[in-house]
Design an enzyme around this catalytic site. Sequence first.
Site, PDB file in Angstrom:
ATOM      1  N   CYS A 115      40.151  36.901  43.778  1.00 10.58           N
ATOM      2  CA  CYS A 115      40.749  37.430  42.537  1.00 10.58           C
ATOM      3  C   CYS A 115      40.269  36.691  41.291  1.00 10.58           C
ATOM      4  O   CYS A 115      40.392  37.208  40.184  1.00 10.58           O
ATOM      5  CB  CYS A 115      42.270  37.362  42.617  1.00 10.58           C
ATOM      6  SG  CYS A 115      42.935  38.161  44.058  1.00 10.58           S
ATOM      7  N   HIS A 249      45.632  37.841  35.541  1.00  6.81           N
ATOM      8  CA  HIS A 249      45.425  38.516  36.826  1.00  6.81           C
ATOM      9  C   HIS A 249      46.700  39.272  37.183  1.00  6.81           C
ATOM     10  O   HIS A 249      47.819  38.765  37.025  1.00  6.81           O
ATOM     11  CB  HIS A 249      45.092  37.474  37.899  1.00  6.81           C
ATOM     12  CG  HIS A 249      45.001  38.050  39.269  1.00  6.81           C
ATOM     13  ND1 HIS A 249      44.334  39.222  39.542  1.00  6.81           N
ATOM     14  CD2 HIS A 249      45.507  37.621  40.453  1.00  6.81           C
ATOM     15  CE1 HIS A 249      44.421  39.484  40.831  1.00  6.81           C
ATOM     16  NE2 HIS A 249      45.139  38.533  41.402  1.00  6.81           N
ATOM     17  N   ASN A 279      47.471  44.967  42.821  1.00  8.85           N
ATOM     18  CA  ASN A 279      46.530  43.847  42.693  1.00  8.85           C
ATOM     19  C   ASN A 279      45.143  44.322  43.125  1.00  8.85           C
ATOM     20  O   ASN A 279      44.927  44.650  44.280  1.00  8.85           O
ATOM     21  CB  ASN A 279      47.025  42.702  43.583  1.00  8.85           C
ATOM     22  CG  ASN A 279      46.107  41.489  43.559  1.00  8.85           C
ATOM     23  OD1 ASN A 279      44.982  41.560  43.072  1.00  8.85           O
ATOM     24  ND2 ASN A 279      46.596  40.389  44.097  1.00  8.85           N
TER      25      ASN A 279
END
Length: 326
Positions: A115, A249, A279
């Site tokens: 990520c 994020h 996500n």
Amino acid sequence: MTPFPVTVRGLGLGLPAGVVTNDDLAKTLDTNDEWISARTGIRSRRVLEDDKALSHIAILAGKEALEESGVDPNDIHLTIVATVTPDTFMPATACRVAAALGCHQSGALDLNIACSGFLYAFITACAQIKSGLAQNVLVIGGDTLSRITNWEDRRTAVLFGDGAGAAVLSAGGPGELLGYDYGAKGHLSEALQITAGPSRPSDNPTDYKTQMDGRAVFRFATAAMVDSSRRSLAMAQLPLDKVDLVVPHQANLRIIESAAKKWGLPMEKVCVNLDKYGNVSAGSIPIALAEAKKEGRIKPGHHILLAGFGGGLSWGSVVLKWGNLC
Ligand code: UT7
């Protein structure tokens, strides 16, 4: 750090058409919309069609960013695709993407730090530009997490989605890189991992899927994102109240809200789109950045903070002064 002139000239989005809602997931999993919404803020996610791969959405994002930038694809010197879900391990997905976009003079590499990938790729692109090795770099962050999700594991299946975002970075102003920070704590890697891989094969198919200790990642996440941002802002010599927009994020709304509280920033200054996409790993920050730009939330001269965390366990952050070219 002396501010370094680098300008984001174009941004782009690559989103699969397929939408999967929390209610859709509840048909096959022991979960429900109430739990997912309350614990994560996620309401739906995009899932890529079975017959397509990451390169499909990476190319969509890259094309839009290139068009907006006005940079000739032949003037792109490096194409980076940050991803944990490449089409294949060979060739690098960046090779397919650069070829499809007509970036025929471009080096091509995939970068995997989960990520945090877009942030690492962004910093790498700036380093290439600062060294003089590249004038223009195409940075794409994207993932097809649906492909590495165990759809029978409710602890992870409700969190992830597919998508890509892209940015064209060019040498020179009016934009500036003011500060950056990245790092990783490999000794914490078991909190978020896939235990099998090309050189560590397994007979167990679930070893090829994402496994996560959600609470451990949660504990790490807020501190990592906030501490990294503080280091980047210190490098930028920029107080937090001068930050116009944060693009964090998009993993969990509770993590973002907790970080905003620690930053002392109102949520109006923080981008949130995880309700729509979940996500998306390396795609999460560039998608949110491109959407914020489309929504008119980013203006010339704004100070933008990008901050994230992820598998590794890793983190990264970037402080930018936004130029007025895109
Ligand atoms: O990009 C980085 C990737 N990952 C992350 O950022 C994840 C960070 N962690 C998180 O976001 C949160 O820890 C989660 C959303 C994963 C989980 O939320 P939580 O508040 O930490 O829940 P929990 O794991 O403590 O579980 C609470 C309860 C458990 O039941 P019991 O043991 O209390 O009876 C779980 O079994 O919720 C249960 N549960 C669920 N229930 C309904 C776990 N997943 C689900 C689900 N639906 N999908």
